[in-house]
Design a protein around this motif. Structure first.
Motif, PDB file in Angstrom:
ATOM      1  N   LYS A   1     -16.706  68.566  25.462  1.00 14.89           N
ATOM      2  CA  LYS A   1     -15.291  68.385  25.658  1.00 14.89           C
ATOM      3  C   LYS A   1     -14.840  66.904  25.173  1.00 14.89           C
ATOM      4  O   LYS A   1     -13.890  66.824  24.599  1.00 14.89           O
ATOM      5  CB  LYS A   1     -14.778  68.570  27.087  1.00 14.89           C
ATOM      6  N   PHE A   2     -15.600  66.154  25.213  1.00 18.05           N
ATOM      7  CA  PHE A   2     -15.169  64.721  24.701  1.00 18.05           C
ATOM      8  C   PHE A   2     -15.084  64.771  23.260  1.00 18.05           C
ATOM      9  O   PHE A   2     -14.382  63.921  22.692  1.00 18.05           O
ATOM     10  CB  PHE A   2     -16.155  63.445  25.329  1.00 18.05           C
ATOM     11  N   ILE A   3     -15.902  65.346  22.546  1.00 17.89           N
ATOM     12  CA  ILE A   3     -15.968  65.383  21.110  1.00 17.89           C
ATOM     13  C   ILE A   3     -14.685  66.257  20.551  1.00 17.89           C
ATOM     14  O   ILE A   3     -13.865  65.693  19.633  1.00 17.89           O
ATOM     15  CB  ILE A   3     -17.261  65.937  20.704  1.00 17.89           C
ATOM     16  N   LEU A   4     -14.337  67.192  21.239  1.00 20.65           N
ATOM     17  CA  LEU A   4     -13.072  67.881  21.075  1.00 20.65           C
ATOM     18  C   LEU A   4     -11.808  67.019  21.172  1.00 20.65           C
ATOM     19  O   LEU A   4     -10.851  67.037  20.577  1.00 20.65           O
ATOM     20  CB  LEU A   4     -13.075  69.220  21.774  1.00 20.65           C
ATOM     21  N   THR A   5     -11.818  66.257  22.258  1.00 25.38           N
ATOM     22  CA  THR A   5     -10.774  65.251  22.623  1.00 25.38           C
ATOM     23  C   THR A   5     -10.545  64.222  21.559  1.00 25.38           C
ATOM     24  O   THR A   5      -9.566  63.768  21.012  1.00 25.38           O
ATOM     25  CB  THR A   5     -10.907  64.895  24.013  1.00 25.38           C
ATOM     26  N   ILE A   6     -11.770  63.659  21.203  1.00 22.06           N
ATOM     27  CA  ILE A   6     -11.657  62.371  20.019  1.00 22.06           C
ATOM     28  C   ILE A   6     -11.388  63.115  18.938  1.00 22.06           C
ATOM     29  O   ILE A   6     -10.277  62.500  18.139  1.00 22.06           O
ATOM     30  CB  ILE A   6     -13.302  62.013  19.851  1.00 22.06           C
ATOM     31  N   ALA A   7     -11.635  64.330  18.236  1.00 25.34           N
ATOM     32  CA  ALA A   7     -11.259  64.911  17.451  1.00 25.34           C
ATOM     33  C   ALA A   7      -9.761  65.173  17.187  1.00 25.34           C
ATOM     34  O   ALA A   7      -9.032  64.912  16.341  1.00 25.34           O
ATOM     35  CB  ALA A   7     -11.917  66.183  16.955  1.00 25.34           C
ATOM     36  N   GLU A   8      -9.050  65.615  18.299  1.00 19.09           N
ATOM     37  CA  GLU A   8      -7.664  65.695  18.479  1.00 19.09           C
ATOM     38  C   GLU A   8      -6.845  64.447  18.373  1.00 19.09           C
ATOM     39  O   GLU A   8      -5.929  64.491  17.582  1.00 19.09           O
ATOM     40  CB  GLU A   8      -7.219  66.539  19.782  1.00 19.09           C
ATOM     41  N   VAL A   9      -7.382  63.702  19.003  1.00 22.42           N
ATOM     42  CA  VAL A   9      -6.938  62.148  18.757  1.00 22.42           C
ATOM     43  C   VAL A   9      -6.735  61.487  17.329  1.00 22.42           C
ATOM     44  O   VAL A   9      -5.784  61.270  16.923  1.00 22.42           O
ATOM     45  CB  VAL A   9      -7.446  61.334  19.814  1.00 22.42           C
ATOM     46  N   VAL A  10      -7.888  61.687  16.738  1.00 21.34           N
ATOM     47  CA  VAL A  10      -8.077  61.223  15.555  1.00 21.34           C
ATOM     48  C   VAL A  10      -7.078  61.981  14.497  1.00 21.34           C
ATOM     49  O   VAL A  10      -6.365  61.565  13.685  1.00 21.34           O
ATOM     50  CB  VAL A  10      -9.447  61.528  14.855  1.00 21.34           C
ATOM     51  N   GLN A  11      -7.152  63.444  14.663  1.00 21.95           N
ATOM     52  CA  GLN A  11      -6.133  64.174  13.903  1.00 21.95           C
ATOM     53  C   GLN A  11      -4.631  63.843  14.225  1.00 21.95           C
ATOM     54  O   GLN A  11      -3.845  63.694  13.163  1.00 21.95           O
ATOM     55  CB  GLN A  11      -6.467  65.638  14.157  1.00 21.95           C
ATOM     56  N   GLY A  12      -4.099  63.484  15.389  1.00 24.20           N
ATOM     57  CA  GLY A  12      -3.016  63.370  15.874  1.00 24.20           C
ATOM     58  C   GLY A  12      -2.579  61.939  15.049  1.00 24.20           C
ATOM     59  O   GLY A  12      -1.387  61.882  14.606  1.00 24.20           O
ATOM     60  N   ILE A  13      -3.519  60.895  15.212  1.00 23.66           N
ATOM     61  CA  ILE A  13      -2.994  59.528  14.525  1.00 23.66           C
ATOM     62  C   ILE A  13      -2.928  59.854  13.000  1.00 23.66           C
ATOM     63  O   ILE A  13      -2.163  59.282  12.368  1.00 23.66           O
ATOM     64  CB  ILE A  13      -4.243  58.734  14.914  1.00 23.66           C
ATOM     65  N   ALA A  14      -3.944  60.588  12.411  1.00 23.50           N
ATOM     66  CA  ALA A  14      -3.733  60.886  11.008  1.00 23.50           C
ATOM     67  C   ALA A  14      -2.677  61.572  10.678  1.00 23.50           C
ATOM     68  O   ALA A  14      -1.893  61.023   9.597  1.00 23.50           O
ATOM     69  CB  ALA A  14      -5.031  61.568  10.515  1.00 23.50           C
ATOM     70  N   TRP A  15      -2.070  62.557  11.372  1.00 22.50           N
ATOM     71  CA  TRP A  15      -1.001  63.277  11.002  1.00 22.50           C
ATOM     72  C   TRP A  15       0.269  62.236  11.250  1.00 22.50           C
ATOM     73  O   TRP A  15       1.366  62.344  10.358  1.00 22.50           O
ATOM     74  CB  TRP A  15      -0.664  64.537  11.517  1.00 22.50           C
ATOM     75  N   TRP A  16       0.366  61.542  12.216  1.00 25.02           N
ATOM     76  CA  TRP A  16       1.346  60.407  12.642  1.00 25.02           C
ATOM     77  C   TRP A  16       1.277  59.623  11.386  1.00 25.02           C
ATOM     78  O   TRP A  16       2.544  59.325  10.864  1.00 25.02           O
ATOM     79  CB  TRP A  16       1.136  59.658  14.027  1.00 25.02           C
ATOM     80  N   TRP A  17       0.406  59.110  11.032  1.00 24.34           N
ATOM     81  CA  TRP A  17       0.356  58.125   9.707  1.00 24.34           C
ATOM     82  C   TRP A  17       1.131  58.678   8.627  1.00 24.34           C
ATOM     83  O   TRP A  17       1.779  58.142   7.888  1.00 24.34           O
ATOM     84  CB  TRP A  17      -0.946  57.584   9.661  1.00 24.34           C
ATOM     85  N   VAL A  18       0.671  59.959   8.153  1.00 26.46           N
ATOM     86  CA  VAL A  18       1.136  60.502   6.938  1.00 26.46           C
ATOM     87  C   VAL A  18       2.666  60.900   7.049  1.00 26.46           C
ATOM     88  O   VAL A  18       3.358  60.614   6.394  1.00 26.46           O
ATOM     89  CB  VAL A  18       0.534  61.895   6.511  1.00 26.46           C
TER      90      VAL A  18
END
Length: 95
Positions: free
Chosen positions: A44-61
Motif C-alpha cells: 500500500k505504501f508504494i501505491l501511495t507514493i506513486a499517487e503522490v509523485v503522479q500528482g506532483i508531476a501533473w501539478w507541475w505540468v
C-alpha cells in the motif's frame, strides 16, 4: 556442405545431452518469477507514493502550462493572414 553442418549439429546435440539439465535452465535469483500466475500486488505504501509523485508531476505540468503558455503556444503573436498581400504569398498579379 550439408554433411559437415549435420555432423557438427549432431555433435552439439550429443554433448548437450551429456550435460545436466540444470545447466540448460536459466537461473533467476534477483526477483520472483510469475509464470502463468498473477503477480503479487504491490504494498500500500508504494501505491501511495506513486499517487503522490503522479500528482506532483501533473501539478507541475499544468501549473506551467497555465502560467507560461508561451512554451506551448509560442512567444510571438500569430500573424493575421488577411493582412498578407498577394506579393508576400507569391501570387502573380492579374493582368
Amino acid at each position: 556442405m550439408l554433411l559437415s553442418r549435420g555432423l557438427s549439429t549432431l555433435k552439439a546435440i550429443k554433448f548437450a545431452n551429456r550435460n545436466n539439465i540444470q545447466t540448460l535452465q536459466s537461473v533467476r535469483n534477483s526477483h520472483a518469477v510469475n509464470y502463468r500466475t498473477a503477480p503479487e500486488p504491490p504494498p500500500k505504501f508504494i501505491l501511495t507514493i506513486a499517487e503522490v509523485v503522479q500528482g506532483i508531476a501533473w501539478w507541475w505540468v499544468l501549473w506551467h502550462i497555465y502560467t507560461e503558455p508561451g512554451h506551448i503556444l509560442g512567444e510571438f503573436e500569430y500573424p493575421d493572414p488577411r493582412k498578407w498581400t498577394d506579393e508576400e504569398l507569391g501570387i502573380p498579379p492579374i493582368e
